[in-house]
Design a protein around this motif. Structure first.
Motif, PDB file in Angstrom:
ATOM      1  N   GLN A 147       0.838  -1.193   0.000  1.00  0.00           N
ATOM      2  CA  GLN A 147       0.000   0.000   0.000  1.00  0.00           C
ATOM      3  C   GLN A 147       0.878   1.250   0.000  1.00  0.00           C
ATOM      4  N   THR A 148       0.488   2.222  -0.799  1.00  0.00           N
ATOM      5  CA  THR A 148       1.224   3.486  -0.847  1.00  0.00           C
ATOM      6  C   THR A 148       0.260   4.612  -1.172  1.00  0.00           C
ATOM      7  N   THR A 149       0.717   5.828  -0.997  1.00  0.00           N
ATOM      8  CA  THR A 149      -0.055   7.010  -1.384  1.00  0.00           C
ATOM      9  C   THR A 149       0.791   7.841  -2.334  1.00  0.00           C
ATOM     10  N   VAL A 150       0.167   8.797  -2.969  1.00  0.00           N
ATOM     11  CA  VAL A 150       0.892   9.640  -3.910  1.00  0.00           C
ATOM     12  C   VAL A 150       1.899  10.539  -3.179  1.00  0.00           C
ATOM     13  N   THR A 151       1.681  10.785  -1.894  1.00  0.00           N
ATOM     14  CA  THR A 151       2.592  11.643  -1.132  1.00  0.00           C
ATOM     15  C   THR A 151       3.671  10.866  -0.379  1.00  0.00           C
ATOM     16  N   ALA A 152       3.612   9.533  -0.392  1.00  0.00           N
ATOM     17  CA  ALA A 152       4.599   8.726   0.321  1.00  0.00           C
ATOM     18  C   ALA A 152       5.998   8.988  -0.226  1.00  0.00           C
ATOM     19  N   ASP A 153       6.958   9.121   0.672  1.00  0.00           N
ATOM     20  CA  ASP A 153       8.365   9.361   0.320  1.00  0.00           C
ATOM     21  C   ASP A 153       8.568  10.681  -0.420  1.00  0.00           C
ATOM     22  N   THR A 154       7.729  11.662  -0.157  1.00  0.00           N
ATOM     23  CA  THR A 154       7.910  13.010  -0.695  1.00  0.00           C
ATOM     24  C   THR A 154       7.951  13.980   0.479  1.00  0.00           C
ATOM     25  N   ILE A 155       8.153  15.259   0.193  1.00  0.00           N
ATOM     26  CA  ILE A 155       8.155  16.248   1.277  1.00  0.00           C
ATOM     27  C   ILE A 155       6.761  16.455   1.852  1.00  0.00           C
ATOM     28  N   PHE A 156       5.738  15.961   1.161  1.00  0.00           N
ATOM     29  CA  PHE A 156       4.362  16.093   1.642  1.00  0.00           C
ATOM     30  C   PHE A 156       3.940  14.935   2.543  1.00  0.00           C
ATOM     31  N   ASP A 157       4.807  13.951   2.721  1.00  0.00           N
ATOM     32  CA  ASP A 157       4.488  12.749   3.488  1.00  0.00           C
ATOM     33  C   ASP A 157       4.318  13.062   4.971  1.00  0.00           C
ATOM     34  N   LYS A 158       3.331  12.446   5.562  1.00  0.00           N
ATOM     35  CA  LYS A 158       3.063  12.525   7.003  1.00  0.00           C
ATOM     36  C   LYS A 158       2.885  13.960   7.495  1.00  0.00           C
TER      37      LYS A 158
END
Length: 175
Positions: A68-79
């Protein structure tokens, strides 16, 4: 992406285009999906290209490995709980600020808290650093530069005891 990005199509060129391109969080997510996976979804875990399942909380599920992943995972927008529209607007203002932007100015511009503005700026700055960047070499073009020292007393401002170069090129491999 294989081809160069085009202003007005791939990203906004004016603030009016920006507002039209990113009116809500969903438009921001669609844009991020297109930028992150231009050739279609590729699972960050197994690397398989497939059409993912859309699960609750806007998660993508890989059909091969169930990751499972999101479009913001591992970006500066993550969490972050800050809406993507606020992040995108902050990015626009930071990019268009001629002399940089302080967290206090970003706080006032966005109407966000200082801590949020400071965190955003820090994440943008970390993302912009390329640790493997090599020193400049070859032909380096400089738009405008003032050469000289500060003179005490006398007239202040441009053109006072300093030499101004505009559009100068340096040809040195050591720059």
């Amino acid at each position: 992406m294989n081809q160069a990005l085009v202003a007005g199509r791939d990203y906004p060129n004016t603030y009016r285009e920006f507002v039209g391109m990113f009116p809500d969080v969903q438009a921001c997510k669609v844009y991020l999906t297109r930028m992150r996976w231009p050739e279609g979804f590729i699972c960050p875990s197994c690397g398989v290209a497939s059409t993912p399942w859309n699960q609750s909380r806007q998660r993508f599920v890989c059909t091969a490995c169930r990751h499972q992943t999101t479009v913001t995972a591992d970006t500066i927008f993550d969490k972050t709980r800050t809406p993507l529209t606020t992040w995108f607007e902050a990015a626009w203002h930071v990019r268009t600020a001629k002399n940089g932007m302080s967290a206090k100015t970003l706080e006032r511009t966005l109407g966000a808290r200082y801590r949020v503005a400071r965190t955003m700026l820090q994440r943008f700055r970390v993302a912009m650093v390329n640790a493997e960047r090599k020193s400049l070499s070859g032909e380096v073009e400089v738009d405008e530069t003032l050469v000289g020292d500060v003179q005490k007393g006398g007239k202040r401002g441009r053109g006072v005891g300093k030499i101004s170069f505009s559009g100068i090129c340096f040809h040195s491999p050591n720059l």
